[in-house]
Motif scaffolding. Structure first.
Motif, mmCIF file in Angstrom:
data_model
loop_
_atom_site.group_PDB
_atom_site.id
_atom_site.type_symbol
_atom_site.label_atom_id
_atom_site.label_comp_id
_atom_site.label_asym_id
_atom_site.label_seq_id
_atom_site.Cartn_x
_atom_site.Cartn_y
_atom_site.Cartn_z
ATOM 1 N N ILE A 53 0.835 -1.200 0.000
ATOM 2 C CA ILE A 53 0.000 0.000 0.000
ATOM 3 C C ILE A 53 0.872 1.253 0.000
ATOM 4 O O ILE A 53 0.586 2.219 -0.718
ATOM 5 N N ALA A 54 1.938 1.247 0.772
ATOM 6 C CA ALA A 54 2.845 2.397 0.806
ATOM 7 C C ALA A 54 3.506 2.625 -0.549
ATOM 8 O O ALA A 54 3.639 3.777 -0.990
ATOM 9 N N ILE A 60 1.308 7.038 -6.577
ATOM 10 C CA ILE A 60 0.164 7.865 -6.969
ATOM 11 C C ILE A 60 0.351 9.320 -6.522
ATOM 12 O O ILE A 60 0.218 10.245 -7.318
ATOM 13 N N PHE A 61 0.638 9.524 -5.248
ATOM 14 C CA PHE A 61 0.630 10.870 -4.695
ATOM 15 C C PHE A 61 1.971 11.597 -4.774
ATOM 16 O O PHE A 61 1.994 12.821 -4.865
ATOM 17 N N ASP A 64 6.545 8.791 -7.338
ATOM 18 C CA ASP A 64 7.657 7.845 -7.368
ATOM 19 C C ASP A 64 7.405 6.787 -8.436
ATOM 20 O O ASP A 64 6.273 6.511 -8.809
ATOM 21 N N GLU A 65 8.482 6.187 -8.886
ATOM 22 C CA GLU A 65 8.350 5.140 -9.892
ATOM 23 C C GLU A 65 7.991 3.823 -9.228
ATOM 24 O O GLU A 65 8.516 3.470 -8.176
ATOM 25 N N LEU A 66 7.093 3.090 -9.859
ATOM 26 C CA LEU A 66 6.706 1.770 -9.392
ATOM 27 C C LEU A 66 7.374 0.763 -10.325
ATOM 28 O O LEU A 66 7.036 0.664 -11.493
ATOM 29 N N TYR A 67 8.329 0.019 -9.796
ATOM 30 C CA TYR A 67 9.117 -0.886 -10.616
ATOM 31 C C TYR A 67 8.408 -2.221 -10.796
ATOM 32 O O TYR A 67 7.486 -2.563 -10.052
#
Length: 109
Positions: A53-54, A60-61, A64-67
């Motif tokens: 969740i973090a 989203i907010f 940051d990149e989601l790998y």
């Protein structure tokens, strides 16, 4: 190294205050409610999900990149949580079936 040094300023105080309050709010509201509602097993199961969740919320907010590794890890954690919850539900169904047999007058070996 000088950027890591904490200075007595309002920024450091506000960060420490928000960390302390957010932890207390999480513990008091979510975990205690979950333990009261379903028991300590459910709270322990969902603890690793807070990392997922973090990661999603920071993507989203905060932008940051989601790998790919984070996404695959999130899918694996979600599958494990689903499997455990499904096992608990099946165990409760079997327990309920056993209890109903005792009430109808059947004998237990």
């Amino acid at each position: 190294m000088s950027s890591w040094r904490l200075r007595p300023s309002i920024v450091a105080a506000s960060v420490l205050h928000s960390v302390r309050n957010s932890y207390q709010l999480q513990f008091c509201c979510a975990q205690v409610w979950g333990v009261r509602l379903k028991g300590p097993g459910y709270v322990a199961i969902f603890r690793p999900l807070s990392i997922v969740i973090a990661a999603v919320m920071s993507a989203i907010f905060l932008g940051d990149e989601l790998y790919l590794g984070s996404a695959i890890g999130a899918l694996i954690l979600s599958a494990e949580i689903y499997a455990v919850l499904r096992g608990i539900a099946r165990e409760e169904e079997r327990t309920d079936d056993d209890d109903s047999g005792l009430l109808s007058g059947s004998k237990v070996p």
